[in-house]
Design an enzyme around this catalytic site. Structure first.
Site, short mmCIF file in Angstrom:
data_model
loop_
_atom_site.label_atom_id
_atom_site.label_comp_id
_atom_site.label_asym_id
_atom_site.label_seq_id
_atom_site.Cartn_x
_atom_site.Cartn_y
_atom_site.Cartn_z
N SER A 289 -0.76 11.10 2.28
CA SER A 289 -0.10 10.61 1.08
C SER A 289 1.40 10.89 1.11
O SER A 289 2.14 10.28 1.87
CB SER A 289 -0.77 11.22 -0.15
OG SER A 289 -0.39 10.54 -1.32
N ASP A 300 10.96 5.27 10.45
CA ASP A 300 11.48 3.90 10.42
C ASP A 300 13.01 3.87 10.48
O ASP A 300 13.60 2.97 11.07
CB ASP A 300 11.00 3.17 9.17
CG ASP A 300 9.58 2.63 9.34
OD1 ASP A 300 8.98 2.87 10.39
OD2 ASP A 300 9.08 1.96 8.40
N LYS A 314 -3.63 7.91 4.05
CA LYS A 314 -3.84 7.63 2.63
C LYS A 314 -2.61 6.91 2.09
O LYS A 314 -1.64 7.53 1.66
CB LYS A 314 -4.09 8.91 1.84
CG LYS A 314 -4.35 8.66 0.36
CD LYS A 314 -4.55 9.97 -0.40
CE LYS A 314 -4.76 9.70 -1.88
NZ LYS A 314 -3.52 9.19 -2.52
#
Length: 443
Positions: A289, A300, A314
């Site tokens: 999460s 990224d 998750k």
């Protein structure tokens, strides 16, 4: 009672009808289903062998309804709702373990660092088959949480099955106040900081900034190892703000749900000044999460090297919706997406450098297969990944306080040296961090 059921049925149908007046077919279907529910409840009340508690039966039906959606949606009684508020504010009393349900079996996602469960060696993927001798097979997630928590100083025994064990083992633990100090830090070498974030709670970002300021006071920061292993998540806004500390521009995470208010984009702000040193982020199968939001954004944006093993996966957002009389509903309302537009739901964040944790197995486990790590994709009813999303020293005398601080620093060094000897992932992260050098600019 029949009149009460009729009013309940009428009220539910009216609510549904007002929201979906143009969907006549669905209206008829849901009316029939609600009528069936009322008929079943009436028959249970009339003919069941023992007198029933209607509230308990209806609560069971609500739990069953939410359980059919996904593993993370749940009904919270007023007591459960209060426990959740205490947990996110910074403490609760229990044994310190994040749990979920997989294939109908209560399963450990990750122990919280420094807690009884962690000290006893509970691992991600362990199946908790009994609590104080009571089978967990028929327990809801909230019921299991309630049984694991309790008064400080009282014992609780859990029976654990692990894949490489021939038979389950009992672990008796004494419940403690779990303070959930979410940020711990030390220096691996002067200027090279090790920061451990164990979960995301209300004070996490503040504590992280304080940790970095304290390191910066002593040395120019040359690099940071951010340890998110076995971090099960927590508050979404804190995960976003933690990421923002290390980025000065760009998308951190976006969320997408059915309702317009769930379409959100969170972006970084140029306000912290912690963007000019290399970073390595450690993750594993217990990173879930919020920790996946942080790792995904830093990966990224090429702000950090992600190292370890694939994360839990998750990629969904739960919203807490208050109900009358102090109860609450934890409902999955959206999925979140990394800055590149990828959903990590049921897939996880894949490290840039894969480094499995090397441990010395117990004698009984030498010939056994490795334990399977539980991830989101293994949970029954998990949401599927839709593969789409929004793109985008002098000789001076030492005062008592200074002496205590110096003694603490010596203890920290001793502990980190011991940890480095035992933790091959941390050793690899530190070696990688030192090889990266100081970047000329953020990419």
């Amino acid at each position: 009672m029949k009149r009460l059921l009729s009013l309940l049925l009428l009220g539910l149908c009216c609510l549904w009808t007002s929201a979906h007046a143009d969907e006549n077919t669905q209206e008829r279907d849901i009316y029939r289903d609600l009528e069936t529910f009322a008929n079943v409840l009436t028959l249970i009340q009339q003919y069941y062998v023992d007198e029933i508690n209607s509230s308990k039966v209806i609560n069971g039906a609500i739990n069953g309804m939410l359980g059919s959606l996904d593993p993370h949606s749940a009904y919270m009684t007023p007591e459960d709702f209060k426990d959740l508020e205490e947990e996110t504010s910074g403490s609760f009393t229990g044994i310190g373990i994040e749990i979920s349900i997989r294939d109908g079996v209560l399963t450990a996602v990750a122990p919280i660092e420094g807690t009884p469960a962690d000290r006893q060696g509970i691992k991600s993927g362990d199946q908790i088959v009994r609590i104080n001798g009571e089978l967990t097979k028929t327990m809801t997630l909230m019921e299991a949480v309630k049984k694991l928590r309790g008064t400080k100083g009282t014992p609780v025994t859990i029976t654990v099955h692990r894949q490489e064990w021939k038979e389950p083992k009992d672990f008796t633990m004494i419940r403690e106040a779990i303070p959930l100090v979410s940020v711990k830090y030390t220096e691996l070498e002067p200027g090279f900081a090790y920061v451990r974030v164990s979960n995301f709670q209300a004070t996490t970002t503040r504590d992280l900034r304080n940790a970095l300021k304290n390191v910066k006071k002593k040395h120019r920061i040359q690099g940071v190892v951010l340890d998110l292993r076995n971090n099960p998540g927590g508050l979404l806004d804190q995960a976003v703000k933690v990421t923002d500390v290390f980025l000065d521009k760009g998308v951190i995470v976006s969320t997408k749900g059915r309702n317009k208010e769930e379409q959100m984009v969170f972006e970084a702000h140029p306000d912290d000044g912690y963007t000019d040193f290399p970073m390595v982020v450690l993750v594993n199968g217990g990173s879930a999460s919020g920790s996946e939001i942080v790792a995904g954004a830093l990966q990224d944006h090429r702000r950090a090297v992600i190292m370890g093993t694939t994360t839990f996966g998750k990629g969904s957002v739960q919203t807490i919706l208050p109900l009358p009389e102090g109860a609450g509903l934890r409902l999955t309302t959206a999925k979140y997406y990394t800055p590149s537009g990828d959903s990590i739901q049921a897939t996880g964040i894949k490290p840039d450098i894969v480094v499995p944790l090397t441990t010395t197995p117990a004698p009984e486990a030498v010939s056994a297969p490795p334990a399977k790590t539980i991830r989101e994709k293994d949970l029954p009813g998990h949401l599927e990944n839709d593969k789409s999303g929004p793109k985008r020293s002098g000789g001076e005398a030492i005062e008592d306080g200074d002496q205590q601080e110096e003694l603490q620093q010596m203890e920290d060094i001793r502990q980190i040296t011991k940890r480095m000897e035992q933790d091959n992932q941390l050793r690899a992260a530190f070696a990688t961090l030192k090889s990266l050098g100081r970047p000329s600019s953020q990419r």
